[in-house]
Design a protein around this motif. Structure first.
Motif, PDB file in Angstrom:
ATOM      1  N   LYS A  91      -4.698  -0.738  -2.690  1.00 34.13           N
ATOM      2  CA  LYS A  91      -4.760   0.233  -1.599  1.00 34.13           C
ATOM      3  C   LYS A  91      -6.105   0.947  -1.599  1.00 34.13           C
ATOM      4  O   LYS A  91      -6.692   1.202  -2.645  1.00 34.13           O
ATOM      5  CB  LYS A  91      -3.624   1.245  -1.725  1.00 34.13           C
ATOM      6  N   ARG A 144      -8.234   4.124  -1.345  1.00 37.30           N
ATOM      7  CA  ARG A 144      -8.039   5.564  -1.545  1.00 37.30           C
ATOM      8  C   ARG A 144      -9.364   6.298  -1.357  1.00 37.30           C
ATOM      9  O   ARG A 144     -10.385   5.934  -1.931  1.00 37.30           O
ATOM     10  CB  ARG A 144      -7.502   5.856  -2.943  1.00 37.30           C
ATOM     11  N   ASP A 186      -5.466   4.079   3.036  1.00 36.87           N
ATOM     12  CA  ASP A 186      -4.038   4.152   2.714  1.00 36.87           C
ATOM     13  C   ASP A 186      -3.689   5.443   1.980  1.00 36.87           C
ATOM     14  O   ASP A 186      -2.561   5.927   2.063  1.00 36.87           O
ATOM     15  CB  ASP A 186      -3.628   2.964   1.827  1.00 36.87           C
ATOM     16  N   GLU A 187      -4.668   5.990   1.261  1.00 35.98           N
ATOM     17  CA  GLU A 187      -4.414   7.176   0.450  1.00 35.98           C
ATOM     18  C   GLU A 187      -5.574   8.158   0.605  1.00 35.98           C
ATOM     19  O   GLU A 187      -6.731   7.745   0.673  1.00 35.98           O
ATOM     20  CB  GLU A 187      -4.235   6.793  -1.024  1.00 35.98           C
ATOM     21  N   ASP A 241      -6.992  11.914  -1.002  1.00 33.21           N
ATOM     22  CA  ASP A 241      -6.875  12.949  -2.021  1.00 33.21           C
ATOM     23  C   ASP A 241      -7.886  14.055  -1.736  1.00 33.21           C
ATOM     24  O   ASP A 241      -9.095  13.868  -1.889  1.00 33.21           O
ATOM     25  CB  ASP A 241      -7.117  12.348  -3.410  1.00 33.21           C
ATOM     26  N   ARG A 257      -0.300   6.449   3.434  1.00 34.14           N
ATOM     27  CA  ARG A 257       0.958   6.352   2.675  1.00 34.14           C
ATOM     28  C   ARG A 257       1.074   7.478   1.655  1.00 34.14           C
ATOM     29  O   ARG A 257       2.173   7.852   1.272  1.00 34.14           O
ATOM     30  CB  ARG A 257       1.023   5.003   1.936  1.00 34.14           C
ATOM     31  N   TRP A 258      -0.057   7.998   1.217  1.00 37.04           N
ATOM     32  CA  TRP A 258      -0.110   8.940   0.099  1.00 37.04           C
ATOM     33  C   TRP A 258      -1.124  10.022   0.431  1.00 37.04           C
ATOM     34  O   TRP A 258      -2.290   9.733   0.672  1.00 37.04           O
ATOM     35  CB  TRP A 258      -0.509   8.150  -1.145  1.00 37.04           C
TER      36      TRP A 258
END
Length: 270
Positions: free
Chosen positions: A48, A50, A72-73, A75, A95-96
């Protein structure tokens, strides 16, 4: 004419001072460029993409990362963000999403359009009950939701629609009762409600396991009180581990180790 000119200049100076004062109140923080954001792109073990912009002293949501909205991610944890823009819904593949340890007071309703989201971390912010929109109930694929360490007094009834939810963090909030709809969430397994003013009579939930969550953070990211609490908990845990280790040694004292037995019987196993 000279007097009038001086008067105009005085007004201009005062106006400039006022404008300068306003600028000082604007959020300060590190500015993220598109090049910096691209360099922060990583690929996870499961393939994925990120975007990791954590712990970078960001005070304003970087508009440039909207050009990387196919990740997808995302942070953005451990920054100084106070607001998440409505444009967050452009991250359609997300997704995250990790936003823990910021200064966020309100979540935009547009976040409810992130239909692929399965993990959302909003821990350690300034969220209150009005700051959580009803649209969070539209996150039908959400499995993990962390709302711990905020100022939440109750949960919106719309969250009863989170049928895929497995884990829910509500620790260190202002909850005075456990929402009844939690018992009707079919896949909910873990709920952390530690450090809430909830009467003991309201803590009975048949199929839900109450747990305490563990987070790994750098010491410099913690305030003095949190660091003191963590060290105290660590000492308590180490004491329990040490006691358990001594007890285990006394139980197996005088016995042969499994390796020594296996070595003596290698010929038999062959």
């Amino acid at each position: 004419m000279y007097v009038q000119y001086c008067y105009i200049m005085s007004i201009f100076s005062i106006d400039a001072m006022v404008k300068g004062k306003k600028k000082s109140n604007e959020p300060s923080g590190k500015k993220i460029t598109l090049k910096m954001a691209k360099n922060a792109l990583k690929v996870t073990i499961d393939g994925k993409r990120r975007l990791d912009l954590s712990n970078m002293e960001i005070a304003t949501f970087p508009k440039c990362i909207l050009k990387l909205c196919d990740v997808d991610e995302l942070d953005l944890s451990r920054n100084q963000l106070k607001k998440i823009p409505d444009t967050i819904d452009q991250f359609v593949k997300l997704r995250w999403l990790d936003l823990h340890s910021n200064h966020i007071e309100q979540i935009p309703a547009s976040m409810g359009r992130l239909h692929n989201l399965y993990s959302l971390n909003l821990c350690n912010n300034h969220l209150t009950t009005p700051g959580l929109p009803h649209e969070l109930g539209l996150l039908r694929n959400l499995r993990i939701l962390n709302l711990g360490m905020n100022r939440i007094e109750t949960l919106a009834p719309s969250m009863a629609a989170l049928k895929e939810l497995r884990e829910l963090g509500l620790f260190n909030n202002f909850l005075t009762h456990l929402p009844k709809f939690l018992q009707n969430l079919p896949k909910l397994q873990k709920v952390n409600i530690k450090s809430n003013p909830i009467p003991t009579d309201d803590l009975e939930v048949d199929h839900i396991q109450r747990v305490e969550c563990l987070y790994l953070v750098r010491e410099e990211c913690l305030c003095a009180d949190c660091l003191k609490m963590c060290k105290k908990e660590r000492e308590r845990l180490e004491s329990r581990i040490s006691a358990a280790s001594k007890q285990k040694k006394s139980i197996f004292a005088g016995l042969l180790t499994p390796n020594s037995v296996a070595q003596d019987n290698q010929a038999v196993w062959r």
